[in-house]
Design an enzyme around this catalytic site. Structure first.
Site, mmCIF file in Angstrom:
data_model
loop_
_atom_site.group_PDB
_atom_site.id
_atom_site.type_symbol
_atom_site.label_atom_id
_atom_site.label_comp_id
_atom_site.label_asym_id
_atom_site.label_seq_id
_atom_site.Cartn_x
_atom_site.Cartn_y
_atom_site.Cartn_z
ATOM 1 N N GLU A 129 0.819 -1.222 0.000
ATOM 2 C CA GLU A 129 0.000 0.000 0.000
ATOM 3 C C GLU A 129 0.855 1.277 0.000
ATOM 4 O OE1 GLU A 129 -2.838 0.372 3.225
ATOM 5 O OE2 GLU A 129 -3.578 2.278 2.468
ATOM 6 N N LYS A 166 -2.459 -1.884 -3.296
ATOM 7 C CA LYS A 166 -3.531 -1.039 -2.741
ATOM 8 C C LYS A 166 -3.151 0.431 -2.892
ATOM 9 C CE LYS A 166 -6.063 -0.210 1.575
ATOM 10 N NZ LYS A 166 -6.773 -0.861 2.671
HETATM 11 P P1 13P Z 1 -9.375 4.227 3.896
HETATM 12 O O1 13P Z 1 -10.223 3.506 2.877
HETATM 13 O O2 13P Z 1 -10.188 4.896 4.980
HETATM 14 O O3 13P Z 1 -8.343 5.103 3.271
HETATM 15 O O4 13P Z 1 -8.589 3.095 4.682
HETATM 16 C C1 13P Z 1 -7.996 2.082 3.966
HETATM 17 C C2 13P Z 1 -6.767 1.662 4.635
HETATM 18 O O5 13P Z 1 -6.618 0.513 4.951
HETATM 19 C C3 13P Z 1 -5.729 2.671 4.864
HETATM 20 O O6 13P Z 1 -4.542 2.044 5.216
#
Ligand code: 13P
Length: 332
Positions: free
Chosen positions: A177, A219
């Site tokens: 991510e 992500k």
């Molecule tokens: P949000 O969808 O609120 O951005 O959270 C996703 C997430 O896992 C952030 O690390």
């Protein structure tokens, strides 16, 4: 060695019409969300809230996996069932956030690095024994005239790659991510430029660390203008820019891209997700891994009170259904 296990985890997470519920808020983050509604943040309230989410009837129609925080992976439902076991019984795969949050990058004002590599191999073995099948590591980048710096990009890309390699060694599917934050008045063009650079570095590092791309999920944030940019682009522009940027940087070997919501309203996140999925000129499956855009309605309805559980669960299920329809192309 774990190839087949990781392959089936990936396939199950990317089941058609299903996405991930990110419910892995750290202690400070959940406290912030609760405080806005005057809910005290204790082990008991956090447990009650998350049990409310996970026991929403038929959640498994739209949700294939849940990302948990360490405390929740070790917790039990009120009737004594360990949370990972409860989720598994519903056909929902338990995952775990394994980074330890962000911290200032020394010598680089307003830039962050992500902590948590020390002892990670041992923690992963424990998480696997507790039932986790996938993991998440989040790094963040803020956009300004001078950021993100090359040092910040390299540092964070490197931590993502080491994290991913360690997870695959343990048979856990890593969710990589690299979040580009929305705060700022920059244009969508500037976000795309930064995202191209960040993603290129991330995939270079993943390759350098011999991470198997078939066994990761990416992500990212959607490519949007900064939240204070006067020109908030049209849906089609956001969708086309997001697809173009990802096509230029994310190898076709990556099986799936699961977007974060990043502070967009529920409605915008869903509409943009639908618009991104509208065209089929991409090689990966696309889904969601939303925290706020799935939970906000449910949290505001629940308000810490047992008598609101059913309506709060309905709100969660409705959000999950909306996003499921978005990825199935059922939203015009
Ligand atoms: P949000 O969808 O609120 O951005 O959270 C996703 C997430 O896992 C952030 O690390």
């Amino acid at each position: 060695m774990h190839s087949q296990t990781m392959e089936s985890t990936v396939e199950a997470i990317l089941a058609p019409g299903k996405g991930i519920l990110a419910a892995d808020e750290s202690f400070p983050t959940i406290e912030k969300r609760f405080k806005a509604l005057d809910i005290p943040a204790t082990e008991e309230t956090r447990g009650a809230y998350r049990e409310m989410l996970f026991t929403a009837p038929d959640l498994n129609e739209f949700i294939s996996g849940v990302i948990l925080f360490d405390e929740t992976l070790r917790a039990k439902t009120r009737d004594g069932t360990p949370i990972p076991e409860y989720l598994n019984r519903q056909g929902i795969i338990p995952g775990i956030k394994v980074d330890k949050g962000t911290s200032p990058l020394p010598n680089f004002e307003n830039e962050k690095m992500t902590l948590g590599l020390d002892g990670l191999r041992e923690r992963l073995a424990e998480y696997r024994a507790l039932g986790a099948r996938f993991t998440k590591w989040r790094v963040t980048f803020s956009i300004s005239d001078s950021t993100p710096s090359p040092t910040c990009i390299e540092t964070n890309a490197h931590s993502l790659a080491l994290f991913a390699a360690l997870c695959q060694e343990a048979g856990l599917v890593p969710i990589v991510e690299p979040e580009i934050l929305m705060e700022g008045d920059h244009s969508i063009g500037r976000t795309e430029e930064v995202a191209l650079h960040v993603l290129k570095n991330v995939f270079d590092q993943l390759a350098a660390h011999r991470v198997v791309l078939e066994h990761i999920l990416l992500k990212p944030a959607m490519i949007t203008p900064g939240s204070k940019c006067p020109d908030q682009s049209r849906l089609e522009i956001i969708a086309a820019t997001t697809r173009r940027c990802l096509r230029r940087t994310v190898p076709a070997a990556v099986p799936g891209i699961v977007f974060l919501s990043g502070g967009q309203s529920d409605e915008l996140a869903t509409q943009r997700l639908a618009a991104i999925c509208h065209a089929s000129n991409v090689p990966w499956r696309i889904s969601f891994s939303f925290g706020r855009a799935l939970q906000t309605g449910a949290l505001q309805t629940w308000k810490g009170s047992a008598e609101n559980i059913i309506t709060a669960q309905n709100a969660l299920r409705q959000s999950a259904k909306n996003n499921s329809e978005a990825i199935l192309g059922k939203v015009s």
